[in-house]
Design an enzyme around this catalytic site. Sequence first.
Site, PDB file in Angstrom:
ATOM      1  N   SER A  76      -8.218  -3.145   4.649  1.00 48.22           N
ATOM      2  CA  SER A  76      -8.145  -1.788   4.109  1.00 48.22           C
ATOM      3  C   SER A  76      -9.450  -1.417   3.426  1.00 48.22           C
ATOM      4  O   SER A  76     -10.205  -2.294   2.973  1.00 48.22           O
ATOM      5  CB  SER A  76      -7.000  -1.688   3.097  1.00 48.22           C
ATOM      6  OG  SER A  76      -7.023  -0.448   2.401  1.00 48.22           O
TER       7      SER A  76
ATOM      8  N   TYR B  17      -2.381  -5.108  -4.215  1.00 50.32           N
ATOM      9  CA  TYR B  17      -2.608  -4.759  -2.817  1.00 50.32           C
ATOM     10  C   TYR B  17      -4.079  -4.927  -2.442  1.00 50.32           C
ATOM     11  O   TYR B  17      -4.419  -5.542  -1.425  1.00 50.32           O
ATOM     12  CB  TYR B  17      -2.160  -3.322  -2.581  1.00 50.32           C
ATOM     13  CG  TYR B  17      -2.388  -2.809  -1.177  1.00 50.32           C
ATOM     14  CD1 TYR B  17      -1.518  -3.147  -0.144  1.00 50.32           C
ATOM     15  CD2 TYR B  17      -3.465  -1.969  -0.876  1.00 50.32           C
ATOM     16  CE1 TYR B  17      -1.717  -2.668   1.144  1.00 50.32           C
ATOM     17  CE2 TYR B  17      -3.670  -1.489   0.401  1.00 50.32           C
ATOM     18  CZ  TYR B  17      -2.795  -1.835   1.401  1.00 50.32           C
ATOM     19  OH  TYR B  17      -2.997  -1.355   2.679  1.00 50.32           O
TER      20      TYR B  17
END
Length: 298
Positions: free
Chosen positions: A190, A203
Amino acid sequence: MPENQYSFDNPVDRYPHIHPPTEQVPEPGRDSELDPPADHGEDNYLGHGRLAGRKALVTGGDSGIGAAVAIAFAREGADVAIVYRREEEVDAQAIAEQIRAAGRTALTLPGDLTERAFSDEVVQRTVAELGGIDILVNNAGKQIFSTDLAELPDEQFDATMKTNVYAMFWLTKAALKHLPAGGTIINTTSVQAYLPGEQLVDYATTKAAINAFTKALAQQLAPKGIRVNAVAPGPIWTPLQPSAGQPPEKLPDFGSQTPLGRPGQPAELAPAYVFLASPESSYVVGETLAVTGGMPTP
């Protein structure tokens, strides 16, 4: 919406500048209930046989990026196994129908990837029922925002690590017993690995770990003819976002911070995975391909 992935148009306006409602839905969220709906390429991905005869396993293949990848792989000629949580059965069956409509075999594998035994099982079933595995896409992810580290539950941190990192490790380890030379592993990292948001500490940590895992393993496996790469999405409109992935008040402006001024759609990610899975990328090893709408990465 473009006619197909090759349509020549202005990327700023290729998809709508959406403004989702400030409503949080129960985790894990469902594509069938996403408002506004996402585009997975159901009506516009055009295949050309780039993965003809391949056998792919895609985790999180029922919705979001994984669903778009599963559809694209099938239309490029691959048989596809998708892994998903049992609560997402409706979405999974819709994607399985898309795979079969492309004339390919669809294998649906519901369960919990945070359990080591299940991670081993999905690889074994893929090999047994599809006749092998030569593409592994580690895409399933968990993202829940938290505004204060002191209030981030240990259980949430553990679940995020197990879903995003441990499952990748377990699945990859199991798949290596079957992946042939020419096989590929593609991990979903990401932009958060490079530009971590203060509300996504756990995350973002997992996504940075995925980058390191990808680059280290790529060097280990390259001499065996197995390529390992990653895709780093920016803000992409998927069920992950309204199901506690973002604070509800931030949803109406989701993705507007990108230079393109809008969030990406899952269909815009699929070509990156197809490229990394196909022999066209035979000299691409240990790469993290950023698809971020212009958000900078190193």
